[in-house]
Design a protein around this motif. Structure first.
Motif: not given
Length: 135
Positions: A47-75
């Motif tokens: 997780i490069k940066n974050i605020n209450f509206k969004g975040f920027y992340a670097f992943l090694k693998k591609e996420l599925p192409e969905l309009e809305i993703l419900k996800l959990t971010v675990i630190l």
């Protein structure tokens, strides 16, 4: 943008930001857990940066192409938040993919949860950011 952390007001966050609400630079390893097609998938990320509206992340693998993703971010310490997100942009790199996520339909309790996680886990780093340009 003004942020209140333990009674201190700040408008720092990331240099050269153009967005209305600046993001906190945290550069933290994390996992993104996604429930998709009756299974749970985990994606290691930074997780490069974050605020209450969004975040920027670097992943090694591609996420599925969905309009809305419900996800959990675990630190790293297993603190987490769950949110509905929308991929605003992505950029393929030789060693992974950069994603820009927008947090959608956030409740105040979810925003407070993000604030508490950032304050608990990254407060010393944020303090350094506040004072880095003052000589």
């Amino acid at each position: 943008a003004v942020l209140i952390i333990d009674g201190f007001y700040t408008n720092i966050l990331m240099d050269n930001e153009q967005r209305g609400l600046k993001r906190w630079e945290i550069n933290s390893p994390a996992r993104i857990r996604l429930r998709y097609k009756n299974s749970v998938k985990n994606f290691e990320c930074i997780i490069k940066n974050i605020n209450f509206k969004g975040f920027y992340a670097f992943l090694k693998k591609e996420l599925p192409e969905l309009e809305i993703l419900k996800l959990t971010v675990i630190l790293p310490n297993n603190d987490s938040f769950t949110a509905k997100t929308k991929v605003i942009w992505k950029k393929a790199l030789p060693d992974g993919i950069l994603y820009g996520f927008s947090l959608v339909a956030m409740k105040d309790s979810q925003r407070n949860s993000i604030y508490q996680l950032i304050n608990k886990n990254y407060f010393p780093d944020l303090v350094k950011q506040w004072w880095k340009d003052i000589k």
